[in-house]
Design a protein around this motif. Structure first.
Motif, PDB file in Angstrom:
ATOM      1  N   VAL A  24     -16.195  64.523  64.441  1.00 25.72           N
ATOM      2  CA  VAL A  24     -15.510  64.794  65.701  1.00 25.72           C
ATOM      3  C   VAL A  24     -16.490  64.969  66.857  1.00 25.72           C
ATOM      4  N   SER A  25     -17.733  65.299  66.545  1.00 29.37           N
ATOM      5  CA  SER A  25     -18.761  65.393  67.578  1.00 29.37           C
ATOM      6  C   SER A  25     -20.112  65.171  66.929  1.00 29.37           C
ATOM      7  N   ALA A  26     -21.024  64.553  67.682  1.00 27.26           N
ATOM      8  CA  ALA A  26     -22.356  64.290  67.144  1.00 27.26           C
ATOM      9  C   ALA A  26     -23.362  64.254  68.285  1.00 27.26           C
ATOM     10  N   THR A  27     -24.565  64.695  67.973  1.00 27.62           N
ATOM     11  CA  THR A  27     -25.668  64.672  68.917  1.00 27.62           C
ATOM     12  C   THR A  27     -26.875  64.052  68.232  1.00 27.62           C
ATOM     13  N   ARG A  28     -27.547  63.179  68.938  1.00 29.36           N
ATOM     14  CA  ARG A  28     -28.752  62.573  68.383  1.00 29.36           C
ATOM     15  C   ARG A  28     -29.934  63.494  68.622  1.00 29.36           C
ATOM     16  N   LYS A  29     -30.627  63.841  67.567  1.00 28.33           N
ATOM     17  CA  LYS A  29     -31.754  64.766  67.682  1.00 28.33           C
ATOM     18  C   LYS A  29     -33.045  64.046  68.063  1.00 28.33           C
ATOM     19  N   GLY A  30     -33.005  62.743  68.009  1.00 28.59           N
ATOM     20  CA  GLY A  30     -34.211  61.965  68.226  1.00 28.59           C
ATOM     21  C   GLY A  30     -34.477  61.097  67.026  1.00 28.59           C
ATOM     22  N   GLY A  31     -35.012  59.911  67.271  1.00 31.01           N
ATOM     23  CA  GLY A  31     -35.248  59.002  66.162  1.00 31.01           C
ATOM     24  C   GLY A  31     -33.940  58.576  65.525  1.00 31.01           C
ATOM     25  N   HIS A  32     -33.829  58.807  64.217  1.00 25.94           N
ATOM     26  CA  HIS A  32     -32.636  58.390  63.479  1.00 25.94           C
ATOM     27  C   HIS A  32     -31.812  59.582  62.989  1.00 25.94           C
ATOM     28  N   TYR A  75     -29.159  62.891  63.345  1.00 30.55           N
ATOM     29  CA  TYR A  75     -27.978  63.336  64.080  1.00 30.55           C
ATOM     30  C   TYR A  75     -27.490  64.661  63.495  1.00 30.55           C
ATOM     31  N   VAL A  76     -26.856  65.455  64.340  1.00 33.21           N
ATOM     32  CA  VAL A  76     -26.162  66.663  63.882  1.00 33.21           C
ATOM     33  C   VAL A  76     -24.819  66.708  64.591  1.00 33.21           C
ATOM     34  N   GLY A  77     -23.868  67.438  64.014  1.00 33.66           N
ATOM     35  CA  GLY A  77     -22.567  67.531  64.652  1.00 33.66           C
ATOM     36  C   GLY A  77     -21.569  68.276  63.802  1.00 33.66           C
ATOM     37  N   MET A  78     -20.287  68.015  64.079  1.00 32.25           N
ATOM     38  CA  MET A  78     -19.192  68.687  63.388  1.00 32.25           C
ATOM     39  C   MET A  78     -18.254  67.647  62.787  1.00 32.25           C
ATOM     40  N   MET A  79     -17.685  68.007  61.624  1.00 32.60           N
ATOM     41  CA  MET A  79     -16.723  67.136  60.943  1.00 32.60           C
ATOM     42  C   MET A  79     -15.396  67.859  60.781  1.00 32.60           C
ATOM     43  N   ASP A  80     -14.328  67.086  60.862  1.00 29.53           N
ATOM     44  CA  ASP A  80     -12.994  67.565  60.515  1.00 29.53           C
ATOM     45  C   ASP A  80     -12.637  66.933  59.174  1.00 29.53           C
ATOM     46  N   LEU A  81     -12.840  67.669  58.093  1.00 37.44           N
ATOM     47  CA  LEU A  81     -12.647  67.112  56.753  1.00 37.44           C
ATOM     48  C   LEU A  81     -11.188  66.854  56.424  1.00 37.44           C
ATOM     49  N   THR A  82     -10.262  67.395  57.207  1.00 40.03           N
ATOM     50  CA  THR A  82      -8.846  67.118  56.954  1.00 40.03           C
ATOM     51  C   THR A  82      -8.505  65.670  57.274  1.00 40.03           C
ATOM     52  N   ARG A  83      -9.380  64.964  57.964  1.00 46.20           N
ATOM     53  CA  ARG A  83      -9.152  63.549  58.269  1.00 46.20           C
ATOM     54  C   ARG A  83      -9.373  62.654  57.050  1.00 46.20           C
ATOM     55  N   SER A  84     -10.104  63.167  56.079  1.00 40.60           N
ATOM     56  CA  SER A  84     -10.454  62.347  54.924  1.00 40.60           C
ATOM     57  C   SER A  84      -9.225  61.987  54.105  1.00 40.60           C
ATOM     58  N   ARG A  85      -9.193  60.742  53.659  1.00 35.28           N
ATOM     59  CA  ARG A  85      -8.109  60.288  52.775  1.00 35.28           C
ATOM     60  C   ARG A  85      -8.530  60.308  51.314  1.00 35.28           C
ATOM     61  N   THR A  86      -9.762  60.671  51.046  1.00 33.75           N
ATOM     62  CA  THR A  86     -10.251  60.649  49.665  1.00 33.75           C
ATOM     63  C   THR A  86     -10.703  62.008  49.160  1.00 33.75           C
ATOM     64  N   LEU A  87     -10.983  62.936  50.040  1.00 33.35           N
ATOM     65  CA  LEU A  87     -11.450  64.249  49.608  1.00 33.35           C
ATOM     66  C   LEU A  87     -10.355  64.979  48.844  1.00 33.35           C
ATOM     67  N   ASN A  88     -10.748  65.621  47.761  1.00 36.69           N
ATOM     68  CA  ASN A  88      -9.791  66.308  46.905  1.00 36.69           C
ATOM     69  C   ASN A  88      -9.003  67.366  47.681  1.00 36.69           C
TER      70      ASN A  88
END
Length: 259
Positions: free
Chosen positions: A159-167, A169-182
């Motif tokens: 849902v949000s991501a920031t590039r720390k430099g190079g390759h 990234y850090v950010g936040m995930m909404d795991l309820t969006r997943s269709r495969t997570l148990n």
């Protein structure tokens, strides 16, 4: 996200890893990368970090790929060749004391073979099933759609991501969006599942190299889950077991493995 001491731990975490397949990711939620209105000579808008991660996940599903998932007490190693329709998965789970439970999975086209030599009563033979006979969403099906690596499912949860430099990234995930997570995992997280920190790294080639879900930051009693992705120039070394080493997968067991 559960430890090795959970009930049916192999398949809870296999499902999380599969993050096999399909998903809340870029395959079902394309990103509009069109430049903003302006003169034809204007410079196109640069992709956001979230969009770059989505692009990296899409590239990760191209060609032969190895996905290694690590969580406390659990390691899964999945190798996939979607063009040849060949895949393997090895699972290692630490049980009470020094006990280790292993499971091996082979999929060739629509045939699935499962072996759990360390479980009492499971026997040493491979248990066979056709994909069409497995419950919907079964973690035993390694090629459930175009997102066989599960990378797009994870990227679609960002849902949000920031590039720390190079390759990096850090950010936040909404795991309820997943269709495969148990679903049991999401139930344990409850509303916390909508804001779970993550870190990610892309490769020089632009595909996803690693993504790590920082579950302990929102639920301290659980461990971090990390997925590593790597490419292979060769195919997947998988062959159907000899007929003498194969029995049919019991329907009652197949039902228990449903995600």
């Amino acid at each position: 996200m559960r430890t090795a001491r959970s009930a049916v731990p192999v398949f809870v975490l296999t499902a999380a890893m599969s993050l096999p397949a399909a998903g809340c990711g870029i395959g079902t939620r394309p990103v509009d990368r069109a430049a903003p209105p302006g003169p034809a000579t204007s410079t196109p808008a640069q992709a956001s970090p979230t969009e770059k991660l989505a692009d990296a996940a899409a590239k990760t599903n191209q060609g032969v790929i190895t996905v290694v998932m690590r969580a406390p007490g659990v390691v899964t190693d999945t190798r996939l060749d979607p063009a040849a329709r060949k895949g393997t998965m090895s699972i290692s789970i630490e049980g009470p004391g020094e006990e280790v439970v292993r499971a091996d999975l082979i999929q060739i086209d629509t045939d699935v073979y499962l072996r759990m030599p360390d479980l009492p009563g499971a026997g040493k033979k491979w248990m066979h099933s056709r994909v069409s006979d497995l419950p919907a969403g079964s973690p035993l099906h390694l090629f459930r759609g175009a997102d066989h690596s599960g990378a797009a499912d994870l990227a679609g949860c960002v849902v949000s991501a920031t590039r720390k430099g190079g390759h990096d990234y850090v950010g936040m995930m909404d795991l309820t969006r997943s269709r495969t997570l148990n679903r049991g995992v999401l139930d344990e997280l409850g509303p916390l599942a909508r804001a779970v920190p993550f870190s990610a790294r892309t490769s020089r080639g632009g595909d996803l190299h690693e993504i790590s879900i920082d579950v302990p930051s929102v639920l301290p009693e659980h461990g971090r889950i990390t997925y590593g992705y790597s490419r292979s120039d060769g195919g997947v070394d998988a062959e159907r077991p000899a007929p003498a080493d194969v029995t049919e997968l019991p329907g009652s067991l197949a039902d228990r493995l449903e995600v």
